[in-house]
Scaffold this motif. Structure first.
Motif, short mmCIF file in Angstrom:
data_model
loop_
_atom_site.label_atom_id
_atom_site.label_comp_id
_atom_site.label_asym_id
_atom_site.label_seq_id
_atom_site.Cartn_x
_atom_site.Cartn_y
_atom_site.Cartn_z
N THR A 145 -37.45 0.37 -117.97
CA THR A 145 -36.55 1.23 -117.22
C THR A 145 -37.19 2.59 -116.92
OG1 THR A 145 -34.59 0.17 -118.15
CG2 THR A 145 -34.30 2.40 -117.28
N VAL A 146 -37.05 3.03 -115.67
CA VAL A 146 -37.61 4.31 -115.23
C VAL A 146 -36.53 5.39 -115.37
CG1 VAL A 146 -38.66 5.56 -113.31
CG2 VAL A 146 -39.16 3.13 -113.64
N GLN A 147 -36.92 6.51 -115.97
CA GLN A 147 -35.97 7.60 -116.21
C GLN A 147 -35.95 8.59 -115.04
OE1 GLN A 147 -33.99 7.59 -118.72
NE2 GLN A 147 -34.96 6.24 -120.22
N LEU A 282 -40.37 -0.82 -114.14
CA LEU A 282 -41.78 -0.91 -113.85
C LEU A 282 -42.10 -2.22 -113.14
CD1 LEU A 282 -43.23 0.35 -117.25
CD2 LEU A 282 -43.26 1.57 -115.07
N PRO A 283 -43.01 -2.20 -112.16
CA PRO A 283 -43.27 -3.42 -111.39
C PRO A 283 -43.87 -4.56 -112.20
CG PRO A 283 -44.81 -1.66 -110.80
CD PRO A 283 -43.74 -1.04 -111.63
N GLY A 284 -44.55 -4.26 -113.31
CA GLY A 284 -45.17 -5.32 -114.08
C GLY A 284 -44.45 -5.70 -115.35
N ASN A 285 -43.18 -5.33 -115.46
CA ASN A 285 -42.44 -5.53 -116.71
C ASN A 285 -41.27 -6.50 -116.52
OD1 ASN A 285 -39.87 -4.74 -118.36
ND2 ASN A 285 -41.55 -3.93 -119.60
N ALA A 286 -41.17 -7.47 -117.44
CA ALA A 286 -40.00 -8.35 -117.52
C ALA A 286 -39.66 -8.54 -118.98
CB ALA A 286 -40.28 -9.68 -116.84
#
Length: 373
Positions: A145-147, A282-286
């Protein structure tokens, strides 16, 4: 490591010179360090004088958290409170807790919503004249998660309080701009950008002077001592340069791969729960929770198939505890323990995602059977 970073570091390993020495080989090493500083400053929207080299993200976080707290206390003894998000990396989390245990800090852990985000109104409600420091990471290392860093930093600045953000996870994938963010201090780590392990930086705004954690020669603006690792710094800068050039295209590629991965996991395990913000991540995170499974069992079963994943932060791997990030987001301990993080990077391919897609269903089924036995 990126090939360009390996080449830059390898070339420098064959050279002589302490960059703090005045002889010719020392001056040559200093030139490499200063050119690297300029590359990193340009990539992250900072002045070269604001780049303080460290041994990595953990040291940079400790210097920011402890050093800025001590500086604030020295200027105003009434400033004893530290506000930190409840989902910080342990490099910040444990540094803040150390201040509470040993330095008399009054710590307030800022709650997050179900996506793992600190809402600006939460920080605003917690501010006061006794706050010494605010620290909130740019993007979460577990759930991605982006803050809303710029909004949070603006609130801290309104109250004259230094704001630190750990941008280790965000730097390679997001357009991280130091000056534009309004933060007073920002942490970077080389290996998250395709550079070497053991090197990083703390970006410190002009006029922001933390009390040193390490004492010695004062090589870095008198706030960080230690002989600079010229080869690692050269590799770090090369990785930053390449990462910045490719960031937009690589982020789009990884986001598409990530979405394929998410769809594949959901198809194979329909009750898997995607954690974090579905959009602002983030684009590379799951990151998934798998009901009825132990994360450690899933990790080992996937590892046996050549698939590397994580139950949380790699720095706390091997510690059988539920993720503090998921607990802060409202998950129960069982769900927190049954979770996995899949991370994609510059070496990741569609074949990797396809391999996971084929493996995840049977692995979850086996882990659930093991949990029932």
């Amino acid at each position: 490591m990126l090939p360009e970073a390996i080449a830059a570091m390898t070339a420098e390993l064959a050279e002589l010179g302490n960059p703090s020495s005045l002889h010719a080989v020392g001056r040559r090493a200093r030139r490499v360090v200063e050119e690297s500083r300029e590359v990193i400053a340009e990539a992250f929207g900072a002045r070269p004088s604001e780049v303080i080299f460290t041994s990595g993200g953990t040291e940079a976080d400790n210097l920011a958290v402890k050093g800025l707290y001590w500086a604030a206390r020295a200027a105003d003894p009434a400033r004893v409170r530290v506000l930190a998000s409840a989902v910080e990396h342990h490099a910040v989390l444990d540094a803040v807790q150390w201040l509470a245990d040993h330095e008399g800090a009054a710590v307030e852990w800022l709650p997050v919503d179900g996506s793992g985000r600190v809402r600006p109104e939460t920080l605003r409600a917690a501010m006061g004249p006794d706050v010494a420091l605010v620290t909130v990471m740019w993007a979460n290392n577990e759930v991605g998660t982006v803050q809303p860093v710029a909004e949070l930093a603006a609130i801290a600045r309104e109250h004259g309080v230094p704001f630190h953000t750990d941008a280790v996870q965000a730097a390679a994938a997001l357009p991280v701009g130091f000056t534009a963010s309004g933060a007073h201090a920002l942490t970077l780590s080389g290996h998250k950008l395709g550079g070497p392990l053991g090197v990083g930086a703390l970006l410190l705004a002009k006029g922001t002077d933390p009390v040193p954690v390490l004492h010695g020669g004062g090589q870095e603006r008198d706030v960080r001592s230690g002989t600079l690792d010229t080869p690692a710094i050269a590799g770090f800068a090369a990785a930053v340069r390449v990462s910045a050039e490719r960031r937009a295209d690589e982020a789009a590629r990884l986001a598409a791969l990530r979405d394929e991965l998410i769809a594949a996991v959901r198809a194979a395990v329909p009750d898997a729960i995607l954690n974090g913000d579905p959009a602002g991540r983030l684009p590379g995170n799951a990151h998934f929770s798998f009901p009825g499974c132990e994360g450690d069992a899933l990790l080992m079963l996937l590892d046996a198939r050549g698939i590397a994943c994580s139950t949380g932060s790699a720095c706390s791997a091997g510690v059988s505890q539920p993720s503090h990030v998921l607990l802060a987001m409202g998950a129960d301990p069982a769900r927190a323990r049954g979770s996995l993080r899949f991370t994609l990077g510059h070496t990741s391919t569609e074949a990797d995602v396809a391999e996971l897609a084929q493996a995840i269903g049977p692995v979850v089924e086996r882990a659930r059977r093991a949990g029932l036995s």
